[in-house]
Structure formats: structure tokens, C-alpha cells
Design a protein around this motif. Structure first.
Motif, PDB file in Angstrom:
ATOM      1  N   ALA A   1       0.843  -1.195   0.000  1.00  0.00           N
ATOM      2  CA  ALA A   1       0.000   0.000   0.000  1.00  0.00           C
ATOM      3  C   ALA A   1       0.883   1.251   0.000  1.00  0.00           C
ATOM      4  O   ALA A   1       1.957   1.273   0.589  1.00  0.00           O
ATOM      5  CB  ALA A   1      -0.921   0.006   1.221  1.00  0.00           C
ATOM      6  N   ARG A   2       0.408   2.280  -0.682  1.00  0.00           N
ATOM      7  CA  ARG A   2       1.102   3.569  -0.694  1.00  0.00           C
ATOM      8  C   ARG A   2       0.544   4.386   0.457  1.00  0.00           C
ATOM      9  O   ARG A   2      -0.663   4.591   0.560  1.00  0.00           O
ATOM     10  CB  ARG A   2       0.858   4.280  -2.025  1.00  0.00           C
ATOM     11  N   LEU A   3       1.424   4.846   1.339  1.00  0.00           N
ATOM     12  CA  LEU A   3       0.978   5.608   2.501  1.00  0.00           C
ATOM     13  C   LEU A   3       0.902   7.093   2.164  1.00  0.00           C
ATOM     14  O   LEU A   3       1.737   7.630   1.442  1.00  0.00           O
ATOM     15  CB  LEU A   3       1.919   5.392   3.675  1.00  0.00           C
ATOM     16  N   VAL A   4      -0.107   7.739   2.729  1.00  0.00           N
ATOM     17  CA  VAL A   4      -0.299   9.174   2.605  1.00  0.00           C
ATOM     18  C   VAL A   4      -0.260   9.753   4.013  1.00  0.00           C
ATOM     19  O   VAL A   4      -1.068   9.379   4.858  1.00  0.00           O
ATOM     20  CB  VAL A   4      -1.658   9.502   1.939  1.00  0.00           C
ATOM     21  N   PHE A   5       0.689  10.632   4.270  1.00  0.00           N
ATOM     22  CA  PHE A   5       0.819  11.276   5.571  1.00  0.00           C
ATOM     23  C   PHE A   5       0.309  12.704   5.435  1.00  0.00           C
ATOM     24  O   PHE A   5       0.949  13.529   4.780  1.00  0.00           O
ATOM     25  CB  PHE A   5       2.282  11.279   6.028  1.00  0.00           C
ATOM     26  N   ALA A   6      -0.838  12.980   6.025  1.00  0.00           N
ATOM     27  CA  ALA A   6      -1.414  14.320   5.945  1.00  0.00           C
ATOM     28  C   ALA A   6      -0.800  15.189   7.037  1.00  0.00           C
ATOM     29  O   ALA A   6      -0.712  14.777   8.194  1.00  0.00           O
ATOM     30  CB  ALA A   6      -2.930  14.254   6.112  1.00  0.00           C
ATOM     31  N   ALA A   7      -0.394  16.389   6.654  1.00  0.00           N
ATOM     32  CA  ALA A   7       0.051  17.362   7.649  1.00  0.00           C
ATOM     33  C   ALA A   7      -1.124  17.653   8.577  1.00  0.00           C
ATOM     34  O   ALA A   7      -2.283  17.399   8.224  1.00  0.00           O
ATOM     35  CB  ALA A   7       0.501  18.644   6.958  1.00  0.00           C
TER      36      ALA A   7
ATOM     37  N   TYR B   1      -5.120   5.921  10.563  1.00  0.00           N
ATOM     38  CA  TYR B   1      -4.817   6.424  11.906  1.00  0.00           C
ATOM     39  C   TYR B   1      -5.008   7.933  11.941  1.00  0.00           C
ATOM     40  O   TYR B   1      -4.722   8.618  10.966  1.00  0.00           O
ATOM     41  CB  TYR B   1      -3.360   6.103  12.272  1.00  0.00           C
ATOM     42  N   THR B   2      -5.507   8.439  13.069  1.00  0.00           N
ATOM     43  CA  THR B   2      -5.574   9.879  13.283  1.00  0.00           C
ATOM     44  C   THR B   2      -5.019  10.241  14.651  1.00  0.00           C
ATOM     45  O   THR B   2      -5.004   9.422  15.580  1.00  0.00           O
ATOM     46  CB  THR B   2      -7.011  10.443  13.197  1.00  0.00           C
ATOM     47  N   ARG B   3      -4.594  11.476  14.744  1.00  0.00           N
ATOM     48  CA  ARG B   3      -4.210  12.076  16.021  1.00  0.00           C
ATOM     49  C   ARG B   3      -4.931  13.415  16.083  1.00  0.00           C
ATOM     50  O   ARG B   3      -4.830  14.227  15.159  1.00  0.00           O
ATOM     51  CB  ARG B   3      -2.707  12.295  16.107  1.00  0.00           C
ATOM     52  N   VAL B   4      -5.694  13.614  17.155  1.00  0.00           N
ATOM     53  CA  VAL B   4      -6.464  14.845  17.336  1.00  0.00           C
ATOM     54  C   VAL B   4      -5.832  15.620  18.488  1.00  0.00           C
ATOM     55  O   VAL B   4      -5.717  15.100  19.607  1.00  0.00           O
ATOM     56  CB  VAL B   4      -7.946  14.533  17.641  1.00  0.00           C
ATOM     57  N   LEU B   5      -5.422  16.845  18.194  1.00  0.00           N
ATOM     58  CA  LEU B   5      -4.790  17.708  19.185  1.00  0.00           C
ATOM     59  C   LEU B   5      -5.747  18.826  19.545  1.00  0.00           C
ATOM     60  O   LEU B   5      -6.337  19.464  18.662  1.00  0.00           O
ATOM     61  CB  LEU B   5      -3.503  18.303  18.620  1.00  0.00           C
ATOM     62  N   VAL B   6      -5.911  19.072  20.845  1.00  0.00           N
ATOM     63  CA  VAL B   6      -6.797  20.129  21.310  1.00  0.00           C
ATOM     64  C   VAL B   6      -6.041  20.956  22.350  1.00  0.00           C
ATOM     65  O   VAL B   6      -5.531  20.395  23.324  1.00  0.00           O
ATOM     66  CB  VAL B   6      -8.095  19.555  21.932  1.00  0.00           C
ATOM     67  N   ALA B   7      -5.978  22.258  22.138  1.00  0.00           N
ATOM     68  CA  ALA B   7      -5.298  23.146  23.073  1.00  0.00           C
ATOM     69  C   ALA B   7      -6.218  23.418  24.255  1.00  0.00           C
ATOM     70  O   ALA B   7      -7.036  24.345  24.241  1.00  0.00           O
ATOM     71  CB  ALA B   7      -4.884  24.443  22.387  1.00  0.00           C
ATOM     72  N   THR B   8      -6.096  22.559  25.274  1.00  0.00           N
ATOM     73  CA  THR B   8      -6.957  22.666  26.448  1.00  0.00           C
ATOM     74  C   THR B   8      -6.418  21.790  27.575  1.00  0.00           C
ATOM     75  O   THR B   8      -5.647  20.861  27.329  1.00  0.00           O
ATOM     76  CB  THR B   8      -8.401  22.227  26.131  1.00  0.00           C
TER      77      THR B   8
ATOM     78  N   ALA C   1      -3.370  12.713  10.119  1.00  0.00           N
ATOM     79  CA  ALA C   1      -3.888  11.435   9.625  1.00  0.00           C
ATOM     80  C   ALA C   1      -2.878  10.736   8.740  1.00  0.00           C
ATOM     81  O   ALA C   1      -2.051  11.381   8.088  1.00  0.00           O
ATOM     82  CB  ALA C   1      -5.184  11.646   8.831  1.00  0.00           C
ATOM     83  N   VAL C   2      -2.957   9.407   8.760  1.00  0.00           N
ATOM     84  CA  VAL C   2      -2.189   8.563   7.847  1.00  0.00           C
ATOM     85  C   VAL C   2      -3.212   7.710   7.097  1.00  0.00           C
ATOM     86  O   VAL C   2      -4.087   7.094   7.715  1.00  0.00           O
ATOM     87  CB  VAL C   2      -1.190   7.656   8.590  1.00  0.00           C
ATOM     88  N   ALA C   3      -3.100   7.710   5.777  1.00  0.00           N
ATOM     89  CA  ALA C   3      -4.003   6.910   4.944  1.00  0.00           C
ATOM     90  C   ALA C   3      -3.170   5.908   4.138  1.00  0.00           C
ATOM     91  O   ALA C   3      -1.955   6.068   4.021  1.00  0.00           O
ATOM     92  CB  ALA C   3      -4.799   7.817   3.999  1.00  0.00           C
ATOM     93  N   ALA C   4      -3.824   4.895   3.618  1.00  0.00           N
ATOM     94  CA  ALA C   4      -3.153   3.889   2.800  1.00  0.00           C
ATOM     95  C   ALA C   4      -3.971   3.659   1.540  1.00  0.00           C
ATOM     96  O   ALA C   4      -5.193   3.514   1.593  1.00  0.00           O
ATOM     97  CB  ALA C   4      -3.001   2.582   3.571  1.00  0.00           C
ATOM     98  N   LEU C   5      -3.262   3.625   0.406  1.00  0.00           N
ATOM     99  CA  LEU C   5      -3.910   3.438  -0.898  1.00  0.00           C
ATOM    100  C   LEU C   5      -3.367   2.219  -1.587  1.00  0.00           C
ATOM    101  O   LEU C   5      -2.177   1.903  -1.481  1.00  0.00           O
ATOM    102  CB  LEU C   5      -3.651   4.657  -1.778  1.00  0.00           C
ATOM    103  N   ARG C   6      -4.217   1.527  -2.315  1.00  0.00           N
ATOM    104  CA  ARG C   6      -3.775   0.394  -3.142  1.00  0.00           C
ATOM    105  C   ARG C   6      -3.081   0.900  -4.368  1.00  0.00           C
ATOM    106  O   ARG C   6      -3.332   1.940  -4.881  1.00  0.00           O
ATOM    107  CB  ARG C   6      -4.971  -0.462  -3.564  1.00  0.00           C
TER     108      ARG C   6
END
Length: 137
Positions: free
Chosen positions: A32-38, A82-89, A132-137
């Protein structure tokens, strides 16, 4: 549930509590081709931070910006592994507010995710960011 044509396979196990609203792991197809979203930020098309002080509105803008970035990479929300959610709190309820928006946006595609309370984020008035990290065929 993962889309049948997705390279992402959500992993659940009865050995861990089944009350978590997300899978505990995700596996991707070999090759799979990984996509790493900023980190998707709550910025409008002029670069201004939307909805200062409103965590839910900022989370919605982050999701919209994340979907735009994924689309530009040829990915859809069902391709996210996968996701990571950051909240300033330091307030737990604020974390839950942001998480609810993200979880609702992902629907049945309950990817593994980490939710963090952080001290500060990069833009003025920014309260939420989603990686987020996504995976594509």
C-alpha cells in the motif's frame, strides 16, 4: 467497517474493552502507498483561523481541510488508517467535544486514534488540529 476496496483493515479484539468508539489497530495491504497528511488546521481559504473559542466549529473545519488534503492525494476518509487529534486545552470536556466531531465525520470507519490535550497550537486562536495517515492500493 472498512470499505471492501480499501487497503485499510480495522482490527478489533475481544481481549480489550469493546466500549471504545474506535478500532484498536489498523493493518494495511502489502505494498500500500501511505499518505501522511500534515496536521489539518481550522483555517479558511484566506488562511484565517475560523471560529476563535469554538472547539466544535474548529474541529469541523479541520475535518473539512483534512478531507480536501486527502482528496488531493487520491484518498478518501475510508483510506485513513490512523488519526491524532490535538486540542489546546486542559479541560477533558473540550477533548470530548473535538473527538465527537471527528468521530461523527468518520462514521462507521472508526480508525485507531489518539486524542491529546496540548498547551498551544501553531496559529493564532487555534484550538484543534488533526493529523492522519491513509493507505492506498
Amino acid at each position: 467497517m472498512s470499505r471492501s476496496d480499501s487497503a485499510v483493515h480495522l482490527v478489533r479484539t475481544g481481549a480489550l474493552t469493546d466500549t471504545a468508539p474506535y478500532a484498536y489497530a489498523a493493518a494495511t495491504d502489502a505494498g500500500a502507498r501511505l499518505v501522511f497528511a500534515a496536521g489539518a488546521c481550522p483555517l479558511d481559504d484566506t488562511g484565517a483561523t475560523v471560529a476563535p473559542g469554538d472547539i466544535a466549529a474548529q474541529a469541523r473545519q479541520c475535518v473539512a481541510n483534512l478531507l480536501t488534503a486527502l482528496d488531493a492525494a487520491g484518498a478518501r476518509i475510508e483510506d485513513v488508517a490512523y488519526t491524532r487529534v490535538l486540542v489546546a486545552t486542559t479541560v477533558r470536556e473540550d477533548l470530548v467535544t473535538a473527538w465527537t466531531v471527528v468521530h461523527d465525520a468518520f462514521g462507521e470507519h472508526e480508525v485507531p486514534s489518539t486524542l491529546h490535550g496540548v498547551t498551544v497550537l501553531g496559529y493564532p486562536d487555534q484550538l484543534v488540529e488533526i493529523e492522519a495517515v491513509a493507505a492506498l492500493r
